[in-house]
Structures are given as structure tokens and as C-alpha cells.
Design a protein around this motif. Structure first.
Motif, PDB file in Angstrom:
ATOM      1  N   ARG A 268       0.924  -1.226  -0.036  1.00  0.00           N
ATOM      2  CA  ARG A 268       0.008  -0.075  -0.025  1.00  0.00           C
ATOM      3  C   ARG A 268       0.883   1.207  -0.035  1.00  0.00           C
ATOM      4  NH1 ARG A 268      -2.094   3.878   3.532  1.00  0.00           N
ATOM      5  NH2 ARG A 268      -4.369   4.384   3.000  1.00  0.00           N
ATOM      6  N   ILE A 269       0.822   2.191  -1.069  1.00  0.00           N
ATOM      7  CA  ILE A 269       1.513   3.368  -0.995  1.00  0.00           C
ATOM      8  C   ILE A 269       0.521   4.479  -0.932  1.00  0.00           C
ATOM      9  CG2 ILE A 269       2.875   4.830  -2.741  1.00  0.00           C
ATOM     10  CD1 ILE A 269       3.981   1.998  -3.594  1.00  0.00           C
ATOM     11  N   SER A 270       0.916   5.682  -0.334  1.00  0.00           N
ATOM     12  CA  SER A 270       0.050   6.698  -0.082  1.00  0.00           C
ATOM     13  C   SER A 270       1.171   7.883  -0.111  1.00  0.00           C
ATOM     14  CB  SER A 270      -0.757   6.604   1.317  1.00  0.00           C
ATOM     15  OG  SER A 270      -0.017   6.615   2.211  1.00  0.00           O
TER      16      SER A 270
ATOM     17  N   ILE B 233       4.845   0.551  -9.942  1.00  0.00           N
ATOM     18  CA  ILE B 233       5.888   0.208  -9.037  1.00  0.00           C
ATOM     19  C   ILE B 233       6.620  -1.131  -9.821  1.00  0.00           C
ATOM     20  CG2 ILE B 233       5.091   1.284  -6.992  1.00  0.00           C
ATOM     21  CD1 ILE B 233       4.365  -1.663  -6.022  1.00  0.00           C
TER      22      ILE B 233
ATOM     23  N   ALA C 215       9.194   3.632  -8.222  1.00  0.00           N
ATOM     24  CA  ALA C 215       7.992   4.298  -8.723  1.00  0.00           C
ATOM     25  C   ALA C 215       8.261   5.224  -9.876  1.00  0.00           C
ATOM     26  CB  ALA C 215       7.314   4.735  -7.552  1.00  0.00           C
TER      27      ALA C 215
ATOM     28  N   TRP D  96       5.747  10.843  -2.438  1.00  0.00           N
ATOM     29  CA  TRP D  96       5.556   9.553  -1.761  1.00  0.00           C
ATOM     30  C   TRP D  96       5.861   9.487  -0.223  1.00  0.00           C
ATOM     31  CZ3 TRP D  96       8.882   5.059  -4.214  1.00  0.00           C
ATOM     32  CH2 TRP D  96       8.358   3.720  -3.871  1.00  0.00           C
TER      33      TRP D  96
ATOM     34  N   ASN E 216       4.215   7.294   2.441  1.00  0.00           N
ATOM     35  CA  ASN E 216       4.016   6.182   3.278  1.00  0.00           C
ATOM     36  C   ASN E 216       4.065   4.888   2.315  1.00  0.00           C
ATOM     37  OD1 ASN E 216       3.635   5.318   5.718  1.00  0.00           O
ATOM     38  ND2 ASN E 216       1.531   5.126   5.417  1.00  0.00           N
ATOM     39  N   THR E 217       4.630   3.660   2.920  1.00  0.00           N
ATOM     40  CA  THR E 217       4.506   2.533   2.190  1.00  0.00           C
ATOM     41  C   THR E 217       4.397   1.545   3.320  1.00  0.00           C
ATOM     42  OG1 THR E 217       6.161   3.037   0.630  1.00  0.00           O
ATOM     43  CG2 THR E 217       6.053   0.812   0.726  1.00  0.00           C
TER      44      THR E 217
END
Length: 127
Positions: free
Chosen positions: A44-46, A59, A109, A118, A120-121
Motif C-alpha cells: 500500500r502506497i500513499s 511500481i 516508482a 510518496w 508512506n509505504t
């Protein structure tokens, strides 16, 4: 009662990477140390969307910082935004990747347009 079966684990990595490239760039990377013999199940990326904003992010996950020893090939997802704010974008990748060696995974990415910060991962896996 004793717990049986696979144990689910989570790792959260914070960053501040500006992704404004439409091709993979070795400098646009998040690193995550993982144990051996896991099945990576979700990424999950935010972060923040700006300048357009971008609609898609791709990604690619590798075992080296240059992105050449690939364990998860390039995969694309469409950003989802919140109900009350469209400045924050989230993507979720469902993967079933068996990682047999202990070490660092490198997530590179690229976006389709504009800029994504980017921040948070989250990695989820089973042991």
C-alpha cells in the motif's frame, strides 16, 4: 488455544520522495528490510497528489538499489482519493511473491504525469 497457520506481519516505511518521472529512476526508491521465507501479499502506497494530478503509478520491486534484480515486475495502479480530500492518493497492490532470501527490497516508482509526493509505504506478508 495455540495459534496455527501463517502469521501476518506489517512494515510501515515513511519517506518524502517526489515522484515526477514517467520512467523508472534508481533515485526514486523506498527500501524495506524483510526476513527470509515470506510471502509478500500486499503493498500500500500513499502520498500527496499535485500538478495535474497524476492518475496512475507503477511500481517495480527488486533486490538491488539499481532495480535490475527484479522480484515483482512493473505493475500499474490507479490512485484513489479520499471522499473529502482529493489531495491524498492511495494505491494498493495485491501480490503473492515468495521471498526466500533475507535482505532489503527496493520499491521503485513512476507516475503517468504530474507529481506525487510518496510519504508512506506499507508491506504486509505471511511467514
Amino acid at each position: 488455544m495455540a495459534q496455527t497457520g501463517n502469521l501476518n506481519k506489517q512494515k510501515i516505511i515513511t519517506s518524502n520522495i517526489t515522484v515526477d518521472n514517467t520512467a523508472y529512476n534508481a533515485a526514486k526508491v523506498v527500501q524495506a528490510a524483510v526476513p527470509q521465507n515470506i510471502t509478500l501479499s500486499l503493498i500500500r502506497i500513499s502520498g500527496t497528489l499535485a500538478g495535474g494530478p497524476p492518475t496512475k503509478i507503477s511500481i517495480q520491486v527488486s533486490r538491488d538499489a539499481t532495480g535490475d534484480d527484479i522480484v515483482i515486475p512493473s505493475t500499474e495502479a490507479t490512485f484513489t482519493t479520499g471522499i473529502t480530500t482529493t489531495a491524498t492518493g492511495v494505491v494498493v497492490y495485491e501480490v503473492e511473491a515468495n521471498i526466500y532470501t533475507k535482505g532489503t527490497l527496493y520499491i521503485h516508482a513512476k507516475v503517468d504525469a504530474a507529481t506525487f509526493t510518496w510519504t508512506n509505504t506499507e508491506l504486509y506478508w505471511r511467514e
